[in-house]
Design an enzyme around this catalytic site. Sequence first.
Site, PDB file in Angstrom:
ATOM      1  N   HIS A   1      46.101  40.123  37.546  1.00 47.21           N
ATOM      2  CA  HIS A   1      46.334  40.376  39.122  1.00 47.21           C
ATOM      3  C   HIS A   1      45.568  39.305  39.857  1.00 47.21           C
ATOM      4  CE1 HIS A   1      42.391  42.550  38.061  1.00 47.21           C
ATOM      5  NE2 HIS A   1      41.971  42.001  39.363  1.00 47.21           N
TER       6      HIS A   1
ATOM      7  N   HIS B   1      42.564  33.479  42.527  1.00 45.56           N
ATOM      8  CA  HIS B   1      42.518  33.303  41.046  1.00 45.56           C
ATOM      9  C   HIS B   1      42.921  34.671  40.310  1.00 45.56           C
ATOM     10  CE1 HIS B   1      38.534  35.346  41.319  1.00 45.56           C
ATOM     11  NE2 HIS B   1      38.615  35.659  39.947  1.00 45.56           N
TER      12      HIS B   1
END
Length: 220
Positions: free
Chosen positions: A37, A121
């Site tokens: 995620h 990220h």
Amino acid sequence: MVRLFVALSMPEATASALSELCSGLPGARWVNPEQFHLTLRFIGEVDGRTARHVADELAGIQMPSFDLALHGVGTFGDKRAARSLWAGTRPAPGLDRLHEKIDGAMARLGLPPDRRKFAPHVTLARLNQPPIDRLGAYLVHHALFSAPAFSCDRFVLYSSFLSHGGAIYTPEQVYRLDGYDDHAWMADEAEDWERAEEARERESWEQERRAFMPAYGYGD
């Protein structure tokens, strides 16, 4: 109490591309591809009532969908004390805008701001003193990593449970960027969380009582 964060989930094709990065580095504890995620906002531990307010506030966010592409790899912490390994993103104004809207929603609830600069990220691994030469070689080898862009038309409110095997992330509600909820928030969800917390506290107190009483010559 429940530990919450807001994130983008990764579509299957993107998760598959990321999973190909998850090998070849000693000292890396790789993330399960199902758990990939991109965190938009860490909220932290809140009680059930606040959790419901968070869910309701997020439902008011509306903006167009946008495309996002992952690119490159890196670490947090210097090479001698790297803590985690991640895949980065190409510049995406839509992603920045969504982050700002979520931040604003949490500010309206009076939640403390996230002091960390937003650095989008996807975490690939937690690192435990990987050999510096192997880490350097890994980063060079995958420096040009790139995955096809995907459409971001929804975001997710997750809960996080810390187990002995690591964090377990559970999607609690999915929000479409046009404001439509894929899953309606249960009206009594906050009460359920609060009842569960009270039950855990009662059980903890009872265990302490059982341990205390015999030690001082008392029976049940």
